[in-house]
Design a protein around this motif. Structure first.
Motif, short mmCIF file in Angstrom:
data_model
loop_
_atom_site.label_atom_id
_atom_site.label_comp_id
_atom_site.label_asym_id
_atom_site.label_seq_id
_atom_site.Cartn_x
_atom_site.Cartn_y
_atom_site.Cartn_z
N MET A 58 -17.59 -70.22 17.95
CA MET A 58 -17.20 -71.30 18.80
C MET A 58 -16.91 -72.50 17.91
SD MET A 58 -19.57 -73.33 21.57
CE MET A 58 -21.08 -72.77 20.89
N SER A 59 -15.66 -72.85 17.79
CA SER A 59 -15.24 -73.97 16.97
C SER A 59 -14.99 -75.18 17.85
CB SER A 59 -13.98 -73.59 16.19
OG SER A 59 -13.64 -74.64 15.34
N ASN A 108 -22.24 -80.68 19.49
CA ASN A 108 -22.81 -79.38 19.13
C ASN A 108 -23.93 -79.54 18.11
OD1 ASN A 108 -21.07 -78.04 20.83
ND2 ASN A 108 -19.68 -77.38 19.22
N SER A 156 -17.21 -73.92 9.93
CA SER A 156 -16.80 -74.00 11.33
C SER A 156 -15.95 -75.22 11.64
CB SER A 156 -18.04 -74.02 12.22
OG SER A 156 -18.81 -75.17 11.97
N GLN A 179 -21.58 -74.26 13.55
CA GLN A 179 -21.77 -72.94 14.14
C GLN A 179 -21.52 -71.79 13.17
OE1 GLN A 179 -22.76 -72.08 17.54
NE2 GLN A 179 -23.57 -74.09 17.08
N MET A 180 -21.02 -72.07 11.96
CA MET A 180 -20.75 -71.01 11.00
C MET A 180 -21.03 -71.54 9.59
SD MET A 180 -17.19 -68.99 10.09
CE MET A 180 -16.73 -68.86 11.79
N HIS A 232 -23.43 -69.41 15.38
CA HIS A 232 -22.53 -68.28 15.59
C HIS A 232 -22.53 -67.31 14.41
CE1 HIS A 232 -19.05 -66.01 16.88
NE2 HIS A 232 -18.47 -66.27 15.73
N ALA A 233 -22.49 -67.82 13.19
CA ALA A 233 -22.39 -66.94 12.02
C ALA A 233 -23.15 -67.52 10.83
CB ALA A 233 -20.93 -66.73 11.65
#
Length: 102
Positions: free
Chosen positions: A1-2, A12, A42, A47-48, A82-83
């Protein structure tokens, strides 16, 4: 989710509280990491992440065991993003890698 906007990215990160700095601090405290380099891939939404982690605790451990150690340390944080891609080295391996790439 970017995140689509800078404001969304800020929201976020505010919700999760996860930043490269918070991850770095925990890895240094819990794993006695001598070097931690974390990149947010990200686009700023937190998120990454990809990380290089250098710790003497990785000595005599397989790659899988090293990843399990890191993932166990960051269990709550990893669940919220996310990652996550860790690259784990002992201090000796890291010094050798630095020499090879120079």
């Amino acid at each position: 989710m970017s995140a689509r906007t800078d404001a969304e990215a800020s929201r976020n990160q505010a919700v999760t509280g996860i930043t490269p700095d918070t991850l770095r601090v925990k890895l240094v405290e819990k794993l006695e990491a001598q070097h931690v380099q974390i990149e947010d891939l990200s686009g700023g939404c937190g998120q990454m992440f990809e990380a290089i982690i250098v710790s003497p605790q990785f000595a005599k451990k397989t790659t899988l065991a090293r990843h399990r150690l890191v993932n166990g340390t960051l269990k709550d944080e990893i669940a919220a993003i996310h990652a996550w891609t860790p690259k784990c080295f002992t201090p000796e391996e890291w010094e050798k890698k630095k020499v090879e790439t120079s």
